[in-house]
Design a protein around this motif. Structure first.
Motif, PDB file in Angstrom:
ATOM      1  N   VAL A 129      13.644   0.929   0.690  1.00 31.37           N
ATOM      2  CA  VAL A 129      14.455   1.763  -0.211  1.00 31.37           C
ATOM      3  C   VAL A 129      13.531   2.661  -1.032  1.00 31.37           C
ATOM      4  O   VAL A 129      12.625   2.166  -1.719  1.00 31.37           O
ATOM      5  CB  VAL A 129      15.310   0.892  -1.144  1.00 31.37           C
ATOM      6  N   PRO A 130      13.740   3.988  -1.010  1.00 32.33           N
ATOM      7  CA  PRO A 130      12.814   4.898  -1.685  1.00 32.33           C
ATOM      8  C   PRO A 130      13.216   5.212  -3.119  1.00 32.33           C
ATOM      9  O   PRO A 130      14.365   5.028  -3.522  1.00 32.33           O
ATOM     10  CB  PRO A 130      12.915   6.156  -0.833  1.00 32.33           C
ATOM     11  N   ASP A 131      12.228   5.716  -3.881  1.00 33.40           N
ATOM     12  CA  ASP A 131      12.521   6.282  -5.181  1.00 33.40           C
ATOM     13  C   ASP A 131      12.985   7.720  -4.990  1.00 33.40           C
ATOM     14  O   ASP A 131      13.221   8.170  -3.858  1.00 33.40           O
ATOM     15  CB  ASP A 131      11.303   6.193  -6.105  1.00 33.40           C
ATOM     16  N   ALA A 132      13.102   8.476  -6.063  1.00 33.77           N
ATOM     17  CA  ALA A 132      13.615   9.845  -5.970  1.00 33.77           C
ATOM     18  C   ALA A 132      12.703  10.755  -5.149  1.00 33.77           C
ATOM     19  O   ALA A 132      13.155  11.745  -4.563  1.00 33.77           O
ATOM     20  CB  ALA A 132      13.804  10.423  -7.365  1.00 33.77           C
ATOM     21  N   SER A 133      11.420  10.417  -5.075  1.00 39.21           N
ATOM     22  CA  SER A 133      10.469  11.255  -4.339  1.00 39.21           C
ATOM     23  C   SER A 133      10.295  10.817  -2.892  1.00 39.21           C
ATOM     24  O   SER A 133       9.569  11.463  -2.134  1.00 39.21           O
ATOM     25  CB  SER A 133       9.109  11.235  -5.041  1.00 39.21           C
ATOM     26  N   GLY A 134      10.940   9.726  -2.507  1.00 41.81           N
ATOM     27  CA  GLY A 134      10.853   9.261  -1.136  1.00 41.81           C
ATOM     28  C   GLY A 134       9.890   8.125  -0.907  1.00 41.81           C
ATOM     29  O   GLY A 134       9.769   7.623   0.217  1.00 41.81           O
ATOM     30  N   GLN A 135       9.178   7.683  -1.952  1.00 41.51           N
ATOM     31  CA  GLN A 135       8.253   6.569  -1.813  1.00 41.51           C
ATOM     32  C   GLN A 135       8.999   5.255  -1.979  1.00 41.51           C
ATOM     33  O   GLN A 135       9.908   5.152  -2.797  1.00 41.51           O
ATOM     34  CB  GLN A 135       7.150   6.655  -2.867  1.00 41.51           C
ATOM     35  N   PRO A 136       8.607   4.229  -1.232  1.00 42.92           N
ATOM     36  CA  PRO A 136       9.290   2.940  -1.390  1.00 42.92           C
ATOM     37  C   PRO A 136       9.058   2.365  -2.780  1.00 42.92           C
ATOM     38  O   PRO A 136       7.942   2.417  -3.308  1.00 42.92           O
ATOM     39  CB  PRO A 136       8.653   2.064  -0.307  1.00 42.92           C
ATOM     40  N   LEU A 137      10.102   1.806  -3.370  1.00 45.26           N
ATOM     41  CA  LEU A 137       9.988   1.195  -4.695  1.00 45.26           C
ATOM     42  C   LEU A 137       9.300  -0.164  -4.623  1.00 45.26           C
ATOM     43  O   LEU A 137       8.531  -0.533  -5.501  1.00 45.26           O
ATOM     44  CB  LEU A 137      11.375   1.035  -5.310  1.00 45.26           C
ATOM     45  N   ILE A 138       9.605  -0.909  -3.580  1.00 48.64           N
ATOM     46  CA  ILE A 138       9.073  -2.266  -3.403  1.00 48.64           C
ATOM     47  C   ILE A 138       8.234  -2.289  -2.137  1.00 48.64           C
ATOM     48  O   ILE A 138       8.665  -1.811  -1.081  1.00 48.64           O
ATOM     49  CB  ILE A 138      10.219  -3.281  -3.306  1.00 48.64           C
ATOM     50  N   THR A 139       7.020  -2.816  -2.232  1.00 46.58           N
ATOM     51  CA  THR A 139       6.116  -2.816  -1.085  1.00 46.58           C
ATOM     52  C   THR A 139       5.994  -4.171  -0.417  1.00 46.58           C
ATOM     53  O   THR A 139       5.575  -4.257   0.739  1.00 46.58           O
ATOM     54  CB  THR A 139       4.708  -2.357  -1.503  1.00 46.58           C
ATOM     55  N   GLU A 140       6.347  -5.245  -1.113  1.00 48.74           N
ATOM     56  CA  GLU A 140       6.165  -6.567  -0.515  1.00 48.74           C
ATOM     57  C   GLU A 140       7.160  -7.577  -1.048  1.00 48.74           C
ATOM     58  O   GLU A 140       7.358  -7.690  -2.257  1.00 48.74           O
ATOM     59  CB  GLU A 140       4.751  -7.079  -0.796  1.00 48.74           C
ATOM     60  N   ILE A 141       7.807  -8.283  -0.131  1.00 53.87           N
ATOM     61  CA  ILE A 141       8.610  -9.470  -0.446  1.00 53.87           C
ATOM     62  C   ILE A 141       8.110 -10.576   0.474  1.00 53.87           C
ATOM     63  O   ILE A 141       8.211 -10.470   1.698  1.00 53.87           O
ATOM     64  CB  ILE A 141      10.115  -9.221  -0.235  1.00 53.87           C
ATOM     65  N   SER A 142       7.552 -11.604  -0.104  1.00 50.99           N
ATOM     66  CA  SER A 142       6.919 -12.665   0.673  1.00 50.99           C
ATOM     67  C   SER A 142       7.900 -13.786   0.982  1.00 50.99           C
ATOM     68  O   SER A 142       8.997 -13.849   0.425  1.00 50.99           O
ATOM     69  CB  SER A 142       5.721 -13.231  -0.096  1.00 50.99           C
TER      70      SER A 142
END
Length: 302
Positions: free
Chosen positions: A224-237
């Motif tokens: 899921v991206p932020d407003a600029s297209g970058q992912p908000l969350i990078t890791e869920i273990s």
């Protein structure tokens, strides 16, 4: 759970009522959508809700003497790095991610997503569902389409319920509440009679579906991206998932009745499902990533 340090945060969905205009009285409490607060007698015993008042008060999103000020929040919570360092900012990032996911997904289910604010409060607050206290836990009010939470609940999960806790467990709690918002937008909530209880009741089906929806979001969270297209969350273990399951296990009807009630399980008072059911439906959503799998109203196998 790790947030992208370069991602941008949007605090506009949070209404921060903490520290001023706090409602500290009243006897009538009405909670829409279920949330983690148990409806009926169990709620009164376990969460210390005062009974005897009216539950029909419609007070609007801000009660008399209440205010919401996001100035400090906007200053402190700007990036994913802030979310990695501060609980408040982590919760902001959770809300951003959950709502952005459903905004793109809900149209495929036949409804348009409308953003819902989350009110942060201390001790008590007014809602369009009536007066609420922090002892009820987080909840969703359909009357004003708003999620309410006293963030001290996260600590309560560990100290009172014995949960392991953690950032992703916190996110699961919010994703569950926003699952109720999704149900409201889809018209599912309206199918359930308020106060309905029992092991196969509409209330239980509604709560288990919200758990499933939380799992669906978790499946997609790292994309899921932020407003600029970058992912908000990078890791869920896997540890994060285990902690969410541990939390789900601590808030099942049977666990609460046995460990925080009178020690006896009374299925007629079930409103949220057993610990095993809550864990199973969260995992069903998480494994599939498909909200259509969450049809708790179309199965006899809860």
């Amino acid at each position: 759970m790790k947030f992208n340090p370069r991602a941008g945060l949007d605090v506009s969905s949070v209404l921060d009522r903490r520290g001023g205009g706090v409602f500290r009285g009243g006897r009538g409490v009405a909670v829409g959508g279920g949330g983690l607060a148990l409806l009926g007698l169990i709620a009164y015993i376990l969460f210390n809700i005062l009974t005897g008042g009216s539950a029909s008060s419609v007070l609007g999103n801000l009660g008399q003497g209440q205010s919401a000020n996001n100035t400090q929040l906007a200053t402190e919570c700007k990036t994913g790095q802030d979310a990695n360092e501060k609980l408040d900012c982590a919760v902001v990032a959770d809300i951003d991610s959950i709502q952005r996911y459903w905004a793109t997904t809900l149209p495929s289910l036949g409804a348009r997503y409308a953003s819902a604010p989350t009110v942060w409060y201390t001790d008590g607050t007014q809602t369009a569902c009536g007066a609420a206290s922090s002892g009820m836990g987080p909840f969703y009010c359909p009357a004003d389409k708003t999620v309410y939470i006293d963030l001290s609940f996260y600590q309560d999960l560990q100290t009172k319920f014995g949960a392991q806790g953690g950032l992703f467990a916190d996110a699961y709690v919010l994703a569950h509440e926003y699952g109720h918002h999704v149900q409201d937008l889809l018209g599912t909530t309206a199918r359930v009679k308020p106060g309905d209880s029992g092991p196969t009741s509409g209330s239980v089906r509604l709560e288990l579906q919200a758990d499933c929806y939380a799992g669906v979001w978790a499946n997609h969270a790292t994309t899921v991206p932020d407003a600029s297209g970058q992912p908000l969350i990078t890791e869920i273990s896997q540890d994060d998932i285990n902690r969410a399951l541990d939390t789900a296990g601590r808030i099942g009807d049977d666990y609460i009745q046995t460990n925080l009630g009178n020690g006896r399980v009374n299925q007629s008072q079930f409103t949220h499902g057993t610990s095993a059911q809550r864990q199973r439906w969260f995992m069903a959503g998480y494994r599939s990533g498909d909200p259509r799998i969450c049809n708790t109203f179309g199965t006899n196998n809860l």
